[in-house]
Structures are given as C-alpha cells and as structure tokens.
Design a protein around this motif. Structure first.
Motif, PDB file in Angstrom:
ATOM      1  N   GLN A 214      20.846   3.585  33.047  1.00 23.98           N
ATOM      2  CA  GLN A 214      20.291   4.899  32.943  1.00 23.98           C
ATOM      3  C   GLN A 214      18.813   5.110  33.697  1.00 23.98           C
ATOM      4  O   GLN A 214      17.790   4.242  33.143  1.00 23.98           O
ATOM      5  N   VAL A 222      17.777   9.264  27.378  1.00 26.09           N
ATOM      6  CA  VAL A 222      18.244   7.653  27.556  1.00 26.09           C
ATOM      7  C   VAL A 222      19.037   7.510  26.406  1.00 26.09           C
ATOM      8  O   VAL A 222      20.366   7.016  26.651  1.00 26.09           O
ATOM      9  N   TRP A 248      18.611   0.015  30.813  1.00 29.31           N
ATOM     10  CA  TRP A 248      17.780   1.167  31.107  1.00 29.31           C
ATOM     11  C   TRP A 248      16.719   0.651  31.960  1.00 29.31           C
ATOM     12  O   TRP A 248      16.169  -0.315  32.072  1.00 29.31           O
ATOM     13  N   THR A 250      12.994   1.910  33.620  1.00 32.51           N
ATOM     14  CA  THR A 250      11.813   2.642  33.197  1.00 32.51           C
ATOM     15  C   THR A 250      10.777   2.056  33.846  1.00 32.51           C
ATOM     16  O   THR A 250      10.260   0.956  34.037  1.00 32.51           O
TER      17      THR A 250
END
Lengths: 391, 259
Positions: A214, A222, A248, A250
């Motif tokens: 994601q 998320v 994930w 970020t």
C-alpha cells in the motif's frame, strides 16, 4: 528503504505558471548538471542503507515529472546491483504494461536477477494515471493490458521456450528468454498500489499470493486496503493470508526528539505533498483508468480533501507519514504491525527537498534505533483481524 | 417524443433514440455522447426519421470486448444497420461520430444517402494544435466545447440525476477507449478519403478549440466535391449550441443533393 529520486532543485514558483509537476511541467526546469549530482547522491543514499543492514533497497518508475526521476528504474537497479552484496533490490514497480514490448523489461529483470544471484524483487504496476498521458497508452485498457503483460512475463520467465504468445494486446511468435532469471521459477512479484480494489483482488488470488504494497495513504485507508487483501484471501479464495503478503510504504523521518523531527522535516515533506505531488484529478485519473465504482469512491474521497494544502501536522495526524523521535517512530510501527500485520515496510527516507545531511542522519537513526526491533517482528505479533474488529 | 428502445446486435445491447418521420437519418454522436435533450436532434426530427444510437460503451449501451477502436465501430455499425433493416441512410456524424462515418464511407459508401460531418474527428492536420478534452479541468473543458454561455446549462443537465452523472463518466471512459491514441484520429485515414464518393457537407463551429476550423478545410480538400460552412457563436457541439442553424444546414444540404 525506498527512494523516489525527486528533482530536489525544482523552482517552486512553477506553481504560478503550471498546474502540475507532471506531464505539462516543461523539462527546461530540469538542469542536467544538477541531475548528475542528484542521481549520484541518491544512489549513495541507497547504497548506504544497504551497508547499514536494510533488508532491501527500492526504486520505482515514473515519467515526465519532477517527483521521481526514474523513467527506467532498471537503470538505477542495475547501478545498485554491483555496489551491494546482501540487500534485496526491489523495483517497485515497473510498468510492464506501458511498453509495446514488456519482454524487454522482463529480460532486464532477469539480467539483474542473474547478476545479483537472486536478489531481485519485481514490482508490477499499471503506472499512475499521469503516465497514460506521458506514454500515450490508452487508460481504458489499463487493467486488461496489465494482466496480460503480467501473464506474458511470468510465462517468459518460467516456461521453457521457445513458445508463441497470443494475447489481445501482445503477440509474439518466439518467446524464449535468455537469460532465465536466477530465482526459480521467477523473482518474487509484488503489487504496489494506491488502493485499487481490482488490483488487491488480483494480487490476493491463490495462484499469485503476491505481496500487496500500500503506497502512502492515511492510516485509515492503509488499514482498509490491507484488511481488504486479507478479506479477499479469506472469503473469495478460502485461505489465510500471511503477513509477508502485506506491505506498507510510508515516508519516515527521525530526529532526536519529536519536536526536532517535525521542525526539520516540515518544509521538505510539505514540498513533497504540495509541490511534487501537485497533480489535478483529471491527470491522476484519466477516463477509463478506474472502474466507475472506484472512480466514484475516489471522487468523493478527493472532493472531501481537495482545496486544502497538507501541513506536516495534518500528515502526521492522518498517519500519512511517520515522524518523530526514534522511540515514537519505533512504537508507531510496532503498534501498527500489531493492528495490520505487515511483514514488509518500505520507508521513504528522502522526500521532496530533504538535503543530504538530514537524509543520511535519518537513515542512520532508523538503521540503529528502529530497524532492529522491527526486523524481529513476525506474524505472532499481529493481533489478527477478528481481534482488531472486536476492539 | 423520441421512442427509446434497445436492440441486440450480435450480443451487444444498443440503446437507440428514434423520433420524427421522413427519410432515415443516422446521427452518430461524439465524445460527449447523447443526453437526450439536444435541441438540434429535435429540430432534425421535424423533417427526418432520426435514429440516434449510443455507441457501445456510451450511454445505456453495453460495452463490447470486440469493439476496441473506431475501425471496429465502423463494422459494428454495418451490423447495426442490418439489425434495424435499414438499407441506405443519411448520416450525420459529430466529432468521433464523424470519424466513424468516414471509416464506414472509405470502406464503402453503399449504405449512405448523404454525409454530414460536424466538427469531425478522424484526421490529423500537422501543426494545427487541438485541445485535449481529457487532460484539462472541467472548467477548461467547457471552454473548449462551448463558444457561448450554454456550457453551464449543459453540464447542469448531466448533473440532474445520479444515473446521468454515471453516464457522463461512462461516456468519458468510452471516448478515451476509442480516441485516446492516436488522439481523435486514424493517421492512415487521410490516404483513403478519396474513396468517400457520397455527397458530403462539412459543418463546423468556428470557435471549436477541440478540433479547430482548419480541420474543416483539410477535410474539404480530401473529400472530392464536399462543401463547407462555418458557424459563428458555435464551438464543438453545434447540435446543442446552434440547434436550428445546424438542422437547417443539414436539411438544406440533403434537399440539394438528394431531393
């Protein structure tokens, strides 16, 4: 660690004349001499991360923009392949379907995999909407062409050649790839996305079980998308997804204290979101790129946040970035893992205009103060979906 | 009132509006599709049997996996004419619809009684810049499409119901499917336009910024015997912006060439 390689010297007054940092921003804003310095600096940063024990270093593909200077991530991955020894090299992703000949990229990936002795991770993406303006590809065929390019490449990597491939978009009389990839049957495939339901369902399919990554979004989104992957696995496909199928990505910034981190990151992260990601709705989602259902969701979501500029406070508050002291950052990741169970974390340690010295310190602090604790996390620390729902 | 019905063309459901009496006239819509309140079509229906289908993927028509581009669409429309048991028709094509009519006509104009091209796509005139309907903002799009102040009303009518809003999005996606690349043209079409051997009239809104009037002259040069008229206070959508002038132009032309 993930790098976008932004054009950090961008003249920010461009916003007075141009509506986007993509597609329509004249390339006269790019100074090749500065580009030379930037590429080498950014490659140094990735190599440093590899030396400091990051499990992998990652590059990606974008076209005609100041946000990310890697129209061919294969070039940067190749440059890294001989300068690193242990780290995985993750191309997250390459848009095979934007090419007339996806096999050319597949060959290059196979070469990198052989050169590195199997350290390659291949990300397959459709490319963001703006890419369909840059490359002339028709967004209305994006999903179908993505899937066909994927099938073609996986077959080329894993099936003995020569064979003929007859698809709707791709037609080859002779598919017979030399070299074959080092990893058998093929390098791990990841599916990075900003949250397309179609992509999530496709990646979770039991014949694929691709790691879904994601891209940076508010914590809420998320959670929704990562859980959707697990739901698809469970309810559509009847198996339990493991945390290593979940990833994930970020932006991360660490300094001595929360206040200092916030103060140092502020101008640079705000540039990332307000200047480099300046991309009108029409460019981000050309007609046909999203299904009508996804388009409607996206529009209502965008309408509710449009018009407001991001500040570091809103970015932290919404969980779009992770920023603070080593303790804060470590705790946030461990808590989030407990809730969402992601075995793969991609940290964007340089963003926007963040200069070399701050980037390097950020990477070092992460490697020494945060990473060891995260590398020990497994599926056991994940609380599971039912538990989370009951809380 | 228009009769609205669906026909099945080899498994693809096509939505059709049909109104008026007279000789059959096939209206081939452009990138914006048909909303149903176009006054130009109502004006034509006072003199013709106006048949206005939604192309596959537009409006309420099914999309079809076997219709990927305007070349496919041209063959699909031959099937549609067979389904409707229409032998020869007057054809009016706007924007992508004009391009579609040209693709049909270069193959064979046997099914045409006459042809009207209205701000037609299909060819590329080098060095004449066009507007991009896909990249611009909505406000900018309205400026490309309209010369006068009808833009707001037009957009408002698409916002009238959630179903119409959906169709607006659907039309944009279908327009992209047919015309994204090469944008709004078949680069090989110009080399075959000598084959258009049916009486052809070219109507063009002078203020069109999607496909500027230089394209009208280029088409005239490529289609033997064709005539051109340009309309003032009119941009891309003459059947909406200058409905009566548009309808008069069509019927006077047909009166002249196929009385």
């Amino acid at each position: 660690m993930f790098h976008l390689m932004p054009y950090a010297h961008l003249d920010m007054s461009y916003t007075e004349k141009h509506r986007a940092a993509w597609v329509v921003l004249p390339n006269t804003y790019f100074d090749p001499k500065k580009g030379h310095e930037l590429y080498n600096r950014y490659l140094d940063e990735l190599e440093m991360a590899a030396e400091l024990g990051f499990d992998g270093i990652s590059v990606n593909e974008h076209h005609q923009n100041a946000y990310g200077l890697m129209p061919s991530p294969v070039v940067t991955a190749a440059a890294l392949s001989r300068r690193t020894k242990q780290a995985k090299i993750a191309i997250l992703g390459n848009a095979f379907c934007l090419r007339e000949h996806p096999l050319n990229i597949a060959e290059e990936h196979a070469m990198i995999d052989c050169i590195t002795g199997g350290r390659l991770i291949t990300g397959m993406v459709r490319g963001i909407g703006a890419e369909y303006f840059s490359t002339g590809n028709n967004p209305a065929f994006s999903h179908a062409r993505f899937q066909e390019a994927h099938d073609l490449v996986v077959q080329a990597w894993s099936k003995p050649g020569p064979f003929a491939f007859e698809g709707k978009f791709y037609h080859f009389e002779y598919v017979n790839m030399w070299p074959r990839p080092y990893q058998q049957p093929h390098p791990p495939i990841w599916a990075p996305s900003t949250g397309s339901a179609e992509t999530i369902e496709w990646a979770a399919h039991p014949s694929r079980k691709y790691t879904y990554l994601q891209a940076y979004s508010p914590t809420q989104s998320v959670a929704r998308y990562l859980n959707y992957y697990r739901e698809c696995a469970q309810t559509m496909h009847g198996y339990t997804a493991s945390s290593d199928q979940i990833g994930w990505s970020t932006p991360v910034y660490i300094s001595d204290t929360d206040e200092k981190a916030r103060e140092e990151a502020k101008p640079h992260i705000e540039n990332l979101f307000n200047r480099y990601l300046r991309l009108p709705f029409e460019m981000l989602f050309p007609p046909g790129y999203l299904s009508s259902k996804s388009l409607k969701n996206m529009r209502s979501h965008k309408r509710s946040v449009s018009g407001q500029e991001h500040t570091i406070d809103t970015l932290i508050q919404q969980g779009i970035i992770v920023c603070g002291s080593p303790e804060t950052v470590r705790k946030q990741f461990m808590d989030t893992h407990r809730l969402l169970g992601f075995q793969n974390l991609l940290c964007l340690m340089q963003f926007g205009t963040l200069p070399r010295d701050l980037t390097e310190r950020n990477i070092r602090l992460f490697a020494s103060e945060v990473m060891p604790a995260l590398q020990r996390l497994t599926d056991k620390e994940y609380a599971g979906m039912e538990v989370r729902a009951a809380e | 009132m228009a009769q609205i019905f669906a026909v099945d063309v080899r498994g693809c459901k096509i939505n059709i509006r049909r109104s008026g009496q007279g000789e059959p006239l096939l209206f081939l819509h452009g990138a914006q599709g048909i909303i149903g309140n176009e006054r130009g079509l109502a004006a034509l229906a006072t003199r013709f049997d106006v048949i206005a289908p939604d192309h596959p993927g537009f409006g309420l028509s099914d999309s079809s996996d076997s219709v990927d581009d305007v070349g496919d669409l041209a063959l699909f429309y031959l099937d549609l004419l067979d389904t409707l048991k229409l032998d020869r028709v007057h054809v009016v094509g706007q924007c992508i619809g004009g391009w579609l009519a040209l693709e049909m006509a270069v193959t064979s104009s046997a099914r045409f009684k006459s042809l009207v091209l209205l701000n037609s796509a299909g060819i590329r005139v080098k060095s004449v810049p066009r507007g991009d309907m896909f990249i611009c903002s909505e406000a900018e799009l309205l400026k490309l499409l309209f010369a006068g102040d009808g833009a707001a009303e037009w957009l408002q009518s698409w916002r009238a119901t959630p179903d119409l809003e959906d169709i607006y999005d659907r039309n944009r996606a279908a327009a992209a499917k047919y015309s994204w690349s090469p944008r709004l043209c078949n680069p090989k079409l110009d080399r075959w336009l000598h084959r258009v051997d049916v009486a052809t009239h070219i109507i063009w809104g002078k203020e069109d910024r999607v496909i500027p009037p230089a394209y009208a002259d280029a088409l005239k040069g490529l289609i033997a015997g064709s005539t051109v008229v340009t309309l003032s206070d009119c941009a891309h959508l003459a059947h909406i912006e200058q409905p009566q002038v548009f309808a008069d132009q069509v019927s006077q032309f047909i009166q002249r060439v196929a009385p």
